[in-house]
Motif scaffolding. Structure first.
Motif, PDB file in Angstrom:
ATOM      1  N   MET A 167      15.103 -80.878   6.517  1.00 15.68           N
ATOM      2  CA  MET A 167      15.742 -79.607   6.851  1.00 15.68           C
ATOM      3  C   MET A 167      14.626 -78.556   7.063  1.00 15.68           C
ATOM      4  O   MET A 167      14.176 -77.386   8.002  1.00 15.68           O
ATOM      5  CB  MET A 167      16.583 -79.082   6.218  1.00 15.68           C
ATOM      6  CG  MET A 167      17.934 -79.719   6.246  1.00 15.68           C
ATOM      7  SD  MET A 167      19.110 -79.078   4.994  1.00 15.68           S
ATOM      8  CE  MET A 167      20.815 -79.892   5.790  1.00 15.68           C
ATOM      9  N   ASN A 168      13.650 -78.786   6.063  1.00 16.84           N
ATOM     10  CA  ASN A 168      12.507 -77.921   5.892  1.00 16.84           C
ATOM     11  C   ASN A 168      11.502 -77.771   6.998  1.00 16.84           C
ATOM     12  O   ASN A 168      11.001 -76.736   7.637  1.00 16.84           O
ATOM     13  CB  ASN A 168      11.767 -77.918   4.319  1.00 16.84           C
ATOM     14  CG  ASN A 168      10.608 -77.189   4.060  1.00 16.84           C
ATOM     15  OD1 ASN A 168      10.804 -75.859   4.159  1.00 16.84           O
ATOM     16  ND2 ASN A 168       9.429 -77.410   4.186  1.00 16.84           N
ATOM     17  N   HIS A 169      11.159 -78.898   7.561  1.00 20.47           N
ATOM     18  CA  HIS A 169      10.486 -79.404   8.604  1.00 20.47           C
ATOM     19  C   HIS A 169      10.949 -78.475   9.796  1.00 20.47           C
ATOM     20  O   HIS A 169      10.280 -77.976  10.564  1.00 20.47           O
ATOM     21  CB  HIS A 169      10.218 -80.912   8.735  1.00 20.47           C
ATOM     22  CG  HIS A 169       9.152 -81.059   9.872  1.00 20.47           C
ATOM     23  ND1 HIS A 169       8.931 -82.340  10.291  1.00 20.47           N
ATOM     24  CD2 HIS A 169       8.428 -80.193  10.736  1.00 20.47           C
ATOM     25  CE1 HIS A 169       7.774 -82.339  11.171  1.00 20.47           C
ATOM     26  NE2 HIS A 169       7.596 -81.166  11.353  1.00 20.47           N
ATOM     27  N   CYS A 170      12.428 -78.829   9.962  1.00 21.84           N
ATOM     28  CA  CYS A 170      13.056 -77.986  11.210  1.00 21.84           C
ATOM     29  C   CYS A 170      12.841 -76.761  11.153  1.00 21.84           C
ATOM     30  O   CYS A 170      12.717 -75.966  12.083  1.00 21.84           O
ATOM     31  CB  CYS A 170      14.631 -78.428  11.179  1.00 21.84           C
ATOM     32  SG  CYS A 170      15.308 -78.245  12.797  1.00 21.84           S
ATOM     33  N   LEU A 171      13.298 -76.016   9.972  1.00 20.80           N
ATOM     34  CA  LEU A 171      12.910 -74.541   9.747  1.00 20.80           C
ATOM     35  C   LEU A 171      11.648 -74.175  10.055  1.00 20.80           C
ATOM     36  O   LEU A 171      11.496 -73.245  10.886  1.00 20.80           O
ATOM     37  CB  LEU A 171      13.143 -74.379   8.175  1.00 20.80           C
ATOM     38  CG  LEU A 171      13.079 -73.035   7.797  1.00 20.80           C
ATOM     39  CD1 LEU A 171      13.845 -71.875   8.352  1.00 20.80           C
ATOM     40  CD2 LEU A 171      12.935 -72.705   6.245  1.00 20.80           C
ATOM     41  N   ALA A 172      10.564 -74.884   9.298  1.00 21.70           N
ATOM     42  CA  ALA A 172       9.223 -74.293   9.920  1.00 21.70           C
ATOM     43  C   ALA A 172       8.963 -74.429  11.420  1.00 21.70           C
ATOM     44  O   ALA A 172       8.303 -73.742  11.984  1.00 21.70           O
ATOM     45  CB  ALA A 172       8.148 -75.224   9.273  1.00 21.70           C
ATOM     46  N   GLN A 173       9.383 -75.518  12.182  1.00 26.16           N
ATOM     47  CA  GLN A 173       9.147 -75.715  13.460  1.00 26.16           C
ATOM     48  C   GLN A 173       9.949 -74.914  14.315  1.00 26.16           C
ATOM     49  O   GLN A 173       9.406 -74.426  15.238  1.00 26.16           O
ATOM     50  CB  GLN A 173       9.860 -77.255  13.887  1.00 26.16           C
ATOM     51  CG  GLN A 173       9.233 -77.890  15.091  1.00 26.16           C
ATOM     52  CD  GLN A 173       7.640 -78.191  14.943  1.00 26.16           C
ATOM     53  OE1 GLN A 173       7.472 -78.924  14.027  1.00 26.16           O
ATOM     54  NE2 GLN A 173       6.871 -77.724  15.613  1.00 26.16           N
ATOM     55  N   ILE A 174      11.075 -74.326  13.822  1.00 26.67           N
ATOM     56  CA  ILE A 174      11.807 -73.279  14.609  1.00 26.67           C
ATOM     57  C   ILE A 174      10.717 -72.036  14.689  1.00 26.67           C
ATOM     58  O   ILE A 174      10.640 -71.239  15.459  1.00 26.67           O
ATOM     59  CB  ILE A 174      13.187 -73.056  14.029  1.00 26.67           C
ATOM     60  CG1 ILE A 174      14.027 -74.125  14.411  1.00 26.67           C
ATOM     61  CG2 ILE A 174      13.628 -71.630  14.584  1.00 26.67           C
ATOM     62  CD1 ILE A 174      15.615 -74.149  13.729  1.00 26.67           C
TER      63      ILE A 174
END
Length: 225
Positions: A167-174
């Motif tokens: 989830m954190n990776h997705c947050l950063a990617q967004i």
């Protein structure tokens, strides 16, 4: 090296066992002692062998499963095969390689992304999030980025480790890829403080989303010439 038997490959993997490599790998939850560079060299020698890959995957040996993922034919797997395999991937590295080296190259990737995203098993769900992060970066059309941020904001703080990382990776990617959502992504990271104190080696980027986003955006901007 076609015609190599599973027994011969397992013997070669056993000969590559290195106590120091095992010590390093076990710190990351991976129960094998084969140096990954040597594992890749073996895969290069074996070349693509789908039948051998299936036999290696069927063993209970983590190094054998990793090797299987390097010599398999990603597009040869059916949807149900990959769903079963992601549930059999016990260690982080096997799970990571399965998603990145096989599922992402398979025609069923989008169908599996949707199926896994809300799976009750947090490790399976983390695979769905990893595939979603890939789409955020490469093919965001049709994704509800605001909706993803809503889910992250509500659930990331208390998510189990592997799911929280995904989830954190997705947050950063967004935040990195989509300027219109950047301020909100940074704000969510600052409020939740997930991985804020994660020990980061020198010259590596912190996984704390606000720092990660700022650093990657800085690298993308060439600045004044």
């Amino acid at each position: 090296m076609t015609g190599t038997t599973t027994a011969e490959v397992l013997a070669e993997l056993a000969a590559l066992e290195d106590p120091r490599a095992r010590q390093v790998n076990e710190k990351h939850g991976d129960d094998h002692g084969v140096n990954l560079g040597k594992l890749r060299a073996l895969a290069k020698r074996l070349k693509t062998q789908q039948d051998l890959a299936l036999e290696l995957w069927a063993t209970d040996d983590t190094a054998a499963k990793l090797l299987a993922l390097l010599i398999c034919r990603p597009k040869a797997f059916g949807r149900d095969d990959l769903d079963r395999m992601v549930r059999e991937a016990r260690t982080p590295k096997v799970h990571d390689w399965l998603v990145n080296y096989v599922v992402k190259k398979n025609p069923h990737a989008e169908e599996l992304r949707l199926a896994w995203f809300a799976d009750p098993d947090p490790v399976v769900s983390s695979a769905g999030w990893a595939l979603t992060t890939e789409r955020v970066a490469k093919k965001p059309e049709g994704l509800d980025l605001g909706g993803l941020l809503d889910v992250i904001e509500a659930k990331m703080k208390t998510a189990p480790d592997r799911l929280q990382w995904a989830m954190n990776h997705c947050l950063a990617q967004i935040g990195i890829e989509h300027a219109e959502h950047r301020a909100r992504a940074i704000g969510i990271g600052e409020r939740l403080e997930v991985l804020k104190d994660y020990p980061t080696p020198p010259n590596c980027t912190s996984p704390f989303a606000p720092v990660w986003i700022a650093e990657m955006v800085r690298r993308q901007d060439p600045g004044p010439r």
